[in-house]
Design a protein around this motif. Structure first.
Motif, PDB file in Angstrom:
ATOM      1  N   VAL A   3      11.170  12.317   3.381  1.00 16.95           N
ATOM      2  CA  VAL A   3      11.564  11.803   4.692  1.00 16.95           C
ATOM      3  C   VAL A   3      10.661  12.395   5.770  1.00 16.95           C
ATOM      4  CG1 VAL A   3      13.429  11.651   6.404  1.00 16.95           C
ATOM      5  CG2 VAL A   3      13.945  11.394   3.970  1.00 16.95           C
ATOM      6  N   THR A  26       7.393  10.316   5.342  1.00 13.21           N
ATOM      7  CA  THR A  26       7.418   8.881   5.611  1.00 13.21           C
ATOM      8  C   THR A  26       8.137   8.510   6.904  1.00 13.21           C
ATOM      9  OG1 THR A  26       9.456   8.572   4.338  1.00 13.21           O
ATOM     10  CG2 THR A  26       7.368   8.417   3.135  1.00 13.21           C
ATOM     11  N   GLY A  27       9.065   9.365   7.350  1.00 12.05           N
ATOM     12  CA  GLY A  27       9.785   9.086   8.583  1.00 12.05           C
ATOM     13  C   GLY A  27      10.959   8.146   8.441  1.00 12.05           C
ATOM     14  N   SER A  28      11.338   7.790   7.214  1.00 10.10           N
ATOM     15  CA  SER A  28      12.492   6.902   7.045  1.00 10.10           C
ATOM     16  C   SER A  28      13.118   7.118   5.681  1.00 10.10           C
ATOM     17  CB  SER A  28      12.093   5.435   7.209  1.00 10.10           C
ATOM     18  OG  SER A  28      11.460   4.940   6.045  1.00 10.10           O
ATOM     19  N   LEU A  29      14.414   6.810   5.584  1.00  9.67           N
ATOM     20  CA  LEU A  29      15.118   6.939   4.311  1.00  9.67           C
ATOM     21  C   LEU A  29      14.635   5.897   3.304  1.00  9.67           C
ATOM     22  CD1 LEU A  29      18.817   7.476   5.511  1.00  9.67           C
ATOM     23  CD2 LEU A  29      17.131   9.216   4.892  1.00  9.67           C
ATOM     24  N   SER A  30      14.421   4.675   3.776  1.00  8.29           N
ATOM     25  CA  SER A  30      14.023   3.602   2.869  1.00  8.29           C
ATOM     26  C   SER A  30      12.642   3.863   2.268  1.00  8.29           C
ATOM     27  CB  SER A  30      14.040   2.255   3.590  1.00  8.29           C
ATOM     28  OG  SER A  30      13.193   2.285   4.736  1.00  8.29           O
ATOM     29  N   GLN A  86      18.133   3.956  -0.794  1.00  6.13           N
ATOM     30  CA  GLN A  86      18.241   4.532   0.547  1.00  6.13           C
ATOM     31  C   GLN A  86      19.523   5.356   0.715  1.00  6.13           C
ATOM     32  OE1 GLN A  86      17.522   1.802   3.776  1.00  6.13           O
ATOM     33  NE2 GLN A  86      18.722   3.008   5.219  1.00  6.13           N
ATOM     34  N   ARG A  96      17.793  10.508  14.585  1.00  2.00           N
ATOM     35  CA  ARG A  96      17.334   9.115  14.560  1.00  2.00           C
ATOM     36  C   ARG A  96      16.557   8.811  15.831  1.00  2.00           C
ATOM     37  NH1 ARG A  96      18.557   5.464  10.959  1.00  2.00           N
ATOM     38  NH2 ARG A  96      20.211   5.805   9.428  1.00  2.00           N
ATOM     39  N   ASP A 151      11.876   4.631  15.953  1.00  2.00           N
ATOM     40  CA  ASP A 151      11.009   4.194  14.855  1.00  2.00           C
ATOM     41  C   ASP A 151      11.304   4.924  13.545  1.00  2.00           C
ATOM     42  OD1 ASP A 151      10.115   6.645  15.668  1.00  2.00           O
ATOM     43  OD2 ASP A 151       7.990   6.129  15.675  1.00  2.00           O
ATOM     44  N   GLY A 152      12.495   5.526  13.395  1.00  2.00           N
ATOM     45  CA  GLY A 152      12.839   6.159  12.128  1.00  2.00           C
ATOM     46  C   GLY A 152      13.528   7.498  12.314  1.00  2.00           C
ATOM     47  N   PHE A 153      13.236   8.421  11.417  1.00  3.46           N
ATOM     48  CA  PHE A 153      13.838   9.749  11.443  1.00  3.46           C
ATOM     49  C   PHE A 153      12.834  10.750  11.994  1.00  3.46           C
ATOM     50  CE2 PHE A 153      17.132   7.811   9.232  1.00  3.46           C
ATOM     51  CZ  PHE A 153      18.147   8.700   8.915  1.00  3.46           C
TER      52      PHE A 153
END
Length: 301
Positions: free
Chosen positions: A17, A20-24, A34, A55, A58-60
């Protein structure tokens, strides 16, 4: 902090995370759903008693706490990978995974035939290659064996010097047919010269010795040695290339041989804890022999 010890899988999801900056995206990289990655993050935050992500649009976004934990989680990941490599080697014969690290040109242009011969002799050996020139890869257990163009000085390493790789100025014969052969270093000012983009300590020392190789004189600039080599092969201009590598391509011509020559020491190193490892010992020996042969070929070119 909660009493339950964080699971390694939680740290693994945490690192993805962060990356990549996101869970998905983290889930796709790890082969997880996810919601599973989300549960890992929630569990890690609960176990550590920290908020690791917020959050954003644009993501986490990682918190300060997450950024501070990053190197420790990376260290856990490197140790876990080293453990798996060590475990993979047990059984009869030379087998298992060896992780190597080398610079771009050495890793892409020089090591593949050496490693192909090694794998032919030991087919149960698996090779992982990381292109990097950082001094601390071995101590952090990110690699088992390193090929370096400088002498590793950290303690707890087994180190061997295999020789000096000569560097010279080279150009494609197509470029020289169009622009002519320079007869002096000063004449390089009338040619397309290939060189670096950003300076470092080594480059600054080089410029002091060879003012003709200053950044403002370059027609092509790149910090990637592979990009510079590609430009030389494409006939863009004159650049620095390993003589042994240029000797493999009859279309690459040495320029100003008597006026420009550098030697780049070449070393192999591994952590002393791996001295008794059969997989690492045979790989270390193969690299030493293969690189020594490569250097000799350059000396004869």
């Amino acid at each position: 902090m909660a009493d339950n010890e964080p699971n390694w899988e939680w740290y693994r999801s945490f690192l993805q995370v962060l990356e990549t900056g996101s869970l998905s995206a983290a889930g796709r990289a790890l082969g997880l759903t996810q919601p599973t990655v989300g549960r890992h993050i929630d569990s890690l935050e609960a176990a550590l008693g920290l908020k690791l992500f917020t959050r954003s649009f644009d993501g986490f976004a990682p918190t300060d706490a997450a950024q501070e934990l990053r190197p420790y989680a990376a260290g856990i990941a490197a140790t876990a990978a080293a453990l798996r490599r060590a475990a993979s080697s047990h059984g009869s014969g030379v087998r298992g995974t060896v992780r190597l690290t080398a610079s771009e040109v050495i890793g892409v242009e020089v090591l593949p035939p050496i490693l192909a011969a090694l794998h032919s002799e030991h087919p149960e050996l698996v090779i992982e290659l990381m292109l990097s020139n950082r001094a601390d890869d071995l101590l952090h257990r990110e690699a088992d064996i390193a090929v370096r163009m400088f002498q590793p000085v950290q303690e707890a390493l087994v180190v061997k010097r295999v020789g000096g790789i000569e560097l010279g100025l080279h150009a494609h014969e197509r470029y020289l047919a169009a622009r002519g052969m320079p007869n002096s270093m000063d004449a390089l000012s009338r040619h397309a010269v290939i060189g670096f983009d950003h300076e470092n300590a080594y480059i600054r020392r080089l410029q002091e010795k060879v003012p003709a190789l200053s950044r403002d004189r370059f027609a092509f600039r790149a910090d990637s040695d592979l990009a510079q080599l590609g430009a030389i092969r494409a006939g863009f201009g004159i650049g620095i290339c390993q003589s042994a590598l240029a000797a493999r391509d009859k279309q690459l011509v040495r320029v100003l041989r008597s006026q420009f020559s550098l030697t780049m020491d070449t070393w192999i190193a591994m952590h002393e804890d791996l001295r008794a490892s059969a997989r690492c010992a045979v790989t270390f020996a193969a690299l030493a022999a293969g690189l020594a042969a490569y250097i000799r070929a350059g000396d004869q070119g």
